[in-house]
Design a protein around this motif. Structure first.
Motif, PDB file in Angstrom:
ATOM      1  N   ILE A  89      20.403  46.087  -2.875  1.00 52.03           N
ATOM      2  CA  ILE A  89      20.430  45.230  -1.719  1.00 52.03           C
ATOM      3  C   ILE A  89      19.518  45.932  -0.532  1.00 52.03           C
ATOM      4  O   ILE A  89      18.706  45.221  -0.130  1.00 52.03           O
ATOM      5  CB  ILE A  89      21.842  45.159  -1.010  1.00 52.03           C
ATOM      6  N   LEU A  90      19.574  47.294  -0.369  1.00 56.72           N
ATOM      7  CA  LEU A  90      18.605  47.823   0.428  1.00 56.72           C
ATOM      8  C   LEU A  90      17.159  47.586   0.336  1.00 56.72           C
ATOM      9  O   LEU A  90      16.483  47.380   1.438  1.00 56.72           O
ATOM     10  CB  LEU A  90      19.195  49.253   0.824  1.00 56.72           C
ATOM     11  N   ASN A  91      16.885  47.884  -1.138  1.00 53.88           N
ATOM     12  CA  ASN A  91      15.433  47.753  -1.204  1.00 53.88           C
ATOM     13  C   ASN A  91      14.974  46.401  -1.240  1.00 53.88           C
ATOM     14  O   ASN A  91      13.912  46.035  -0.702  1.00 53.88           O
ATOM     15  CB  ASN A  91      15.189  48.356  -2.689  1.00 53.88           C
ATOM     16  N   ASP A  92      15.919  45.289  -1.680  1.00 51.25           N
ATOM     17  CA  ASP A  92      15.412  44.029  -1.202  1.00 51.25           C
ATOM     18  C   ASP A  92      15.385  43.568   0.230  1.00 51.25           C
ATOM     19  O   ASP A  92      14.555  42.788   0.578  1.00 51.25           O
ATOM     20  CB  ASP A  92      16.379  42.953  -2.192  1.00 51.25           C
ATOM     21  N   LEU A  93      16.378  43.969   0.756  1.00 54.17           N
ATOM     22  CA  LEU A  93      16.354  43.844   2.429  1.00 54.17           C
ATOM     23  C   LEU A  93      14.933  44.287   2.925  1.00 54.17           C
ATOM     24  O   LEU A  93      14.336  43.627   3.808  1.00 54.17           O
ATOM     25  CB  LEU A  93      17.599  44.277   3.036  1.00 54.17           C
ATOM     26  N   THR A  94      14.766  45.743   2.551  1.00 52.24           N
ATOM     27  CA  THR A  94      13.584  46.109   3.197  1.00 52.24           C
ATOM     28  C   THR A  94      12.147  45.370   3.053  1.00 52.24           C
ATOM     29  O   THR A  94      11.452  45.250   3.865  1.00 52.24           O
ATOM     30  CB  THR A  94      13.564  47.738   2.597  1.00 52.24           C
ATOM     31  N   ASN A  95      12.211  45.181   1.455  1.00 52.09           N
ATOM     32  CA  ASN A  95      10.998  44.418   1.145  1.00 52.09           C
ATOM     33  C   ASN A  95      10.844  43.179   1.997  1.00 52.09           C
ATOM     34  O   ASN A  95       9.702  42.630   2.312  1.00 52.09           O
ATOM     35  CB  ASN A  95      11.051  44.271  -0.357  1.00 52.09           C
ATOM     36  N   LEU A  96      11.830  42.252   2.082  1.00 53.15           N
ATOM     37  CA  LEU A  96      11.911  40.964   2.617  1.00 53.15           C
ATOM     38  C   LEU A  96      11.543  41.090   3.944  1.00 53.15           C
ATOM     39  O   LEU A  96      10.416  40.442   4.655  1.00 53.15           O
ATOM     40  CB  LEU A  96      13.404  40.259   2.416  1.00 53.15           C
ATOM     41  N   LEU A  97      12.390  42.009   4.837  1.00 48.32           N
ATOM     42  CA  LEU A  97      11.924  42.146   6.095  1.00 48.32           C
ATOM     43  C   LEU A  97      10.566  42.724   6.585  1.00 48.32           C
ATOM     44  O   LEU A  97       9.785  42.334   7.675  1.00 48.32           O
ATOM     45  CB  LEU A  97      13.012  43.192   6.893  1.00 48.32           C
ATOM     46  N   SER A  98      10.259  43.594   5.827  1.00 49.88           N
ATOM     47  CA  SER A  98       8.549  44.014   5.795  1.00 49.88           C
ATOM     48  C   SER A  98       7.789  42.993   5.593  1.00 49.88           C
ATOM     49  O   SER A  98       6.570  43.263   6.136  1.00 49.88           O
ATOM     50  CB  SER A  98       8.487  45.303   4.844  1.00 49.88           C
TER      51      SER A  98
END
Length: 79
Positions: free
Chosen positions: A29-38
């Motif tokens: 979840i944290l990796n996906d959120l980081t990638n999306l927001l980035s």
């Protein structure tokens, strides 16, 4: 490393709320959120996530701090 600390913090929050989510789930979840927001923002740090059970629902709170909004060079065609 920030990512490990954030995953540990998230794991503790969820364990306290008695949700059965493992560390791999948190990392995903944290990796996906980081990638999306980035894609849209220049992030100052990693996003944080809080997951807690309230009544019959699970509330998910995401917090992120950005330095700027990135310019978007495309818009979807509406037809």
């Amino acid at each position: 490393m920030k990512n490990s600390l954030e995953v540990s913090r998230i794991k503790g929050i969820i364990e306290n709320d008695r949700l059965s989510i493992n560390e791999g789930f948190h990392t995903l979840i944290l990796n996906d959120l980081t990638n999306l927001l980035s894609d849209f923002f220049e992030l100052k740090n990693l996003p944080s996530i809080e997951i807690r059970r309230e009544n019959e629902a699970i509330n998910i709170t995401v917090c992120a701090t950005a330095l700027r909004i990135k310019s978007v060079s495309f818009l979807p065609n509406e037809q």
